[in-house]
Design a protein around this motif. Structure first.
Motif, PDB file in Angstrom:
ATOM      1  N   HIS A 156       0.992  -0.931   0.372  1.00 15.58           N
ATOM      2  CA  HIS A 156       0.096   0.062   0.123  1.00 15.58           C
ATOM      3  C   HIS A 156       1.187   1.211   0.077  1.00 15.58           C
ATOM      4  N   ALA A 157       1.854   1.046   1.015  1.00 16.42           N
ATOM      5  CA  ALA A 157       2.278   2.824   1.333  1.00 16.42           C
ATOM      6  C   ALA A 157       4.005   2.246   2.141  1.00 16.42           C
ATOM      7  N   PRO A 158       4.740   1.190   1.081  1.00 19.49           N
ATOM      8  CA  PRO A 158       5.333   0.980   1.874  1.00 19.49           C
ATOM      9  C   PRO A 158       6.573   1.578   2.728  1.00 19.49           C
ATOM     10  N   LEU A 159       7.398   2.190   4.183  1.00 17.08           N
ATOM     11  CA  LEU A 159       8.376   2.923   4.473  1.00 17.08           C
ATOM     12  C   LEU A 159       9.709   2.379   3.710  1.00 17.08           C
ATOM     13  N   LEU A 160      10.318   3.190   3.365  1.00 18.18           N
ATOM     14  CA  LEU A 160      11.811   3.001   2.578  1.00 18.18           C
ATOM     15  C   LEU A 160      13.253   2.827   3.570  1.00 18.18           C
ATOM     16  N   PHE A 161      13.648   2.111   4.636  1.00 21.98           N
ATOM     17  CA  PHE A 161      15.082   2.359   4.839  1.00 21.98           C
ATOM     18  C   PHE A 161      15.736   1.059   5.216  1.00 21.98           C
ATOM     19  N   PRO A 162      17.071   1.264   5.315  1.00 19.48           N
ATOM     20  CA  PRO A 162      17.920   1.529   5.665  1.00 19.48           C
ATOM     21  C   PRO A 162      18.385   2.420   3.485  1.00 19.48           C
ATOM     22  N   ILE A 163      17.822   2.059   3.373  1.00 18.43           N
ATOM     23  CA  ILE A 163      18.186   2.427   1.802  1.00 18.43           C
ATOM     24  C   ILE A 163      16.869   2.872   0.608  1.00 18.43           C
ATOM     25  N   VAL A 164      17.059   3.551  -0.197  1.00 18.34           N
ATOM     26  CA  VAL A 164      16.152   3.895  -0.881  1.00 18.34           C
ATOM     27  C   VAL A 164      16.730   3.323  -2.761  1.00 18.34           C
ATOM     28  N   GLY A 165      15.607   2.529  -3.329  1.00 14.64           N
ATOM     29  CA  GLY A 165      16.003   1.819  -4.419  1.00 14.64           C
ATOM     30  C   GLY A 165      17.048   0.913  -4.617  1.00 14.64           C
ATOM     31  N   LYS A 166      17.327   0.271  -5.267  1.00 12.99           N
ATOM     32  CA  LYS A 166      18.644  -0.457  -5.861  1.00 12.99           C
ATOM     33  C   LYS A 166      19.040  -0.804  -5.356  1.00 12.99           C
ATOM     34  N   LEU A 167      20.565  -1.658  -4.460  1.00 10.21           N
ATOM     35  CA  LEU A 167      22.017  -1.670  -4.995  1.00 10.21           C
ATOM     36  C   LEU A 167      22.269  -2.453  -5.564  1.00 10.21           C
ATOM     37  N   LYS A 168      23.588  -2.464  -6.612  1.00  9.33           N
ATOM     38  CA  LYS A 168      23.824  -2.473  -7.476  1.00  9.33           C
ATOM     39  C   LYS A 168      23.785  -4.162  -6.927  1.00  9.33           C
ATOM     40  N   GLN A 169      23.827  -5.462  -8.226  1.00  6.28           N
ATOM     41  CA  GLN A 169      23.640  -6.769  -7.222  1.00  6.28           C
ATOM     42  C   GLN A 169      22.694  -7.248  -6.047  1.00  6.28           C
ATOM     43  N   ASP A 170      22.350  -5.731  -5.438  1.00  2.69           N
ATOM     44  CA  ASP A 170      21.332  -6.089  -4.653  1.00  2.69           C
ATOM     45  C   ASP A 170      22.508  -6.736  -2.913  1.00  2.69           C
ATOM     46  N   GLN A 171      23.422  -5.876  -3.163  1.00  5.72           N
ATOM     47  CA  GLN A 171      25.169  -5.962  -2.534  1.00  5.72           C
ATOM     48  C   GLN A 171      25.412  -4.647  -2.496  1.00  5.72           C
ATOM     49  N   TYR A 172      26.007  -4.697  -0.803  1.00  5.44           N
ATOM     50  CA  TYR A 172      27.195  -3.325  -0.738  1.00  5.44           C
ATOM     51  C   TYR A 172      28.536  -4.032   0.386  1.00  5.44           C
ATOM     52  N   ARG A 173      29.977  -3.117   0.433  1.00  6.70           N
ATOM     53  CA  ARG A 173      30.651  -3.783   1.280  1.00  6.70           C
ATOM     54  C   ARG A 173      30.553  -1.933   2.519  1.00  6.70           C
ATOM     55  N   TYR A 174      30.997  -2.850   4.176  1.00  4.05           N
ATOM     56  CA  TYR A 174      31.506  -2.135   4.484  1.00  4.05           C
ATOM     57  C   TYR A 174      32.355  -2.795   5.265  1.00  4.05           C
ATOM     58  N   GLN A 175      33.464  -2.230   6.060  1.00  9.62           N
ATOM     59  CA  GLN A 175      34.761  -2.497   6.546  1.00  9.62           C
ATOM     60  C   GLN A 175      35.053  -3.637   5.799  1.00  9.62           C
ATOM     61  N   GLY A 176      35.445  -3.990   4.214  1.00  8.63           N
ATOM     62  CA  GLY A 176      35.773  -5.059   4.233  1.00  8.63           C
ATOM     63  C   GLY A 176      34.756  -6.692   4.236  1.00  8.63           C
ATOM     64  N   GLN A 177      33.547  -6.407   4.362  1.00  9.33           N
ATOM     65  CA  GLN A 177      32.374  -7.275   4.811  1.00  9.33           C
ATOM     66  C   GLN A 177      31.039  -6.665   3.447  1.00  9.33           C
ATOM     67  N   THR A 178      31.354  -7.663   2.924  1.00  5.31           N
ATOM     68  CA  THR A 178      30.449  -7.881   1.828  1.00  5.31           C
ATOM     69  C   THR A 178      28.302  -7.912   2.659  1.00  5.31           C
ATOM     70  N   TYR A 179      27.499  -7.596   2.552  1.00  2.00           N
ATOM     71  CA  TYR A 179      26.319  -7.502   3.010  1.00  2.00           C
ATOM     72  C   TYR A 179      25.340  -7.257   1.924  1.00  2.00           C
ATOM     73  N   HIS A 180      24.127  -8.237   2.046  1.00  2.00           N
ATOM     74  CA  HIS A 180      23.154  -8.578   1.068  1.00  2.00           C
ATOM     75  C   HIS A 180      21.996  -8.204   1.401  1.00  2.00           C
ATOM     76  N   MET A 181      20.801  -6.621   0.964  1.00  2.00           N
ATOM     77  CA  MET A 181      19.881  -6.324   0.834  1.00  2.00           C
ATOM     78  C   MET A 181      18.772  -6.179  -0.548  1.00  2.00           C
ATOM     79  N   PRO A 182      17.737  -5.987   0.129  1.00  2.00           N
ATOM     80  CA  PRO A 182      16.732  -6.403  -1.196  1.00  2.00           C
ATOM     81  C   PRO A 182      16.336  -4.875  -1.503  1.00  2.00           C
ATOM     82  N   GLN A 183      15.838  -4.262  -2.572  1.00  2.00           N
ATOM     83  CA  GLN A 183      15.789  -3.281  -3.130  1.00  2.00           C
ATOM     84  C   GLN A 183      14.693  -2.742  -2.231  1.00  2.00           C
ATOM     85  N   HIS A 184      14.742  -0.936  -2.312  1.00  2.00           N
ATOM     86  CA  HIS A 184      14.280   0.049  -0.398  1.00  2.00           C
ATOM     87  C   HIS A 184      14.518  -0.266   0.055  1.00  2.00           C
TER      88      HIS A 184
END
Length: 291
Positions: free
Chosen positions: A43-71
């Motif tokens: 209906h009206a989802p809240l977007l946090f802690p990202i907005v939109g998509k991550l490239k390959q649905d993942q990111y790196r932080y302090q040497g570690q890779t994390y996976h997160m879905p769109q929004h």
């Protein structure tokens, strides 16, 4: 559980799952999309802690890779009701074992809904509850969908943007990431809303130069309308499904943006992110007006 708020003009319902606004009625008219899963299940989802998509649905932080879905994950997390009166409710999401697998930060996210006559005022407050020295990196946004009977022929509604001026349009590629190709979109007069408007995915306009931007949908027969006003937001997303014809339109205030096709994947350099020092908090606001 669903929380119900009411005043002299509106009755609204909010689901504790995602602190999601699921119904708004005024004079017997339902404004919110019904979340038909054959089209779009929200209906009206809240977007946090990202907005939109991550490239390959993942990111790196302090040497570690994390996976997160769109929004992000907030839309699928149960919130606590921390306070409720007749015309206001406040919800809370805190970091937990599930969120820490996707996002290695401690946080508190408060969401408040307040009724003021024909308006719903929404505040999204983010607080960094991490240990000293850990900066919280995040984006945030809203994704409300409104019932609009879309067709491929005559427009069923008009879309008006105020201030009425040209806006930079952010282009999305087929993978949902932003491209380097942008154009100027004219919003100096109302735009006819038909299904074909959404060919090529969401329309994203850059509103960073305006402290307050208002998008208004009004039925062609002028029997109903809704306005969404963002306070100091970076972008507005305007979306419905394509090529599937669905009878809704989303007007989305964003304080953040999807990854670009050229990002490195490092969270520290991700575009559109905010930072908060330990113990700091920040509130983001938008309003919905129903008529």
């Amino acid at each position: 559980m669903t929380v119900v708020l009411q005043n002299d003009q509106l009755t609204i319902k909010i689901n504790e799952l995602g602190a999601e606004l699921v119904s708004v009625t005024r004079a017997g008219h339902e404004y919110m999309w019904n979340a038909d899963p054959k089209h779009w299940k929200r209906h009206a989802p809240l977007l946090f802690p990202i907005v939109g998509k991550l490239k390959q649905d993942q990111y790196r932080y302090q040497g570690q890779t994390y996976h997160m879905p769109q929004h992000g994950f907030a839309r699928d997390q149960p919130f606590q009701v921390v306070s409720q009166v007749a015309d206001q409710a406040v919800f809370l999401l805190e970091a937990n074992d599930e969120t820490l697998q996707m996002y290695p930060f401690n946080f508190s996210l408060f969401v408040s809904y307040t009724l003021r006559h024909e308006r719903v005022e929404v505040q999204l407050t983010v607080m960094n509850t991490s240990e000293a020295g850990d900066q919280l990196r995040f984006a945030i946004g809203a994704h409300p969908g409104f019932q609009v009977p879309l067709t491929t022929g005559e427009p069923s509604a008009t879309l008006t943007v105020a201030p009425a001026e040209p806006y930079r349009k952010i282009q999305l590629g087929t993978d949902g990431l932003t491209t380097t190709e942008h154009e100027t979109t004219e919003f100096e007069k109302p735009v006819a809303v038909t299904h074909d408007l959404f060919q090529g995915d969401a329309k994203i306009i850059d509103v960073q130069l305006n402290p307050k931007t208002e998008l208004t949908l009004q039925a062609a027969d002028q029997t109903w309308g809704v306005s969404v006003t963002g306070e100091l937001n970076d972008y507005f997303g305007i979306w419905s499904t394509y090529p599937t014809v669905s009878n809704f339109v989303c007007l989305e205030p964003w304080w953040g943006i999807a990854d670009s096709e050229t990002v490195t994947g490092d969270l520290e350099t991700k575009p559109g992110m905010r930072t908060l020092a330990t113990g700091a908090k920040k509130t983001f606001e938008y309003q919905l007006k129903f008529f």
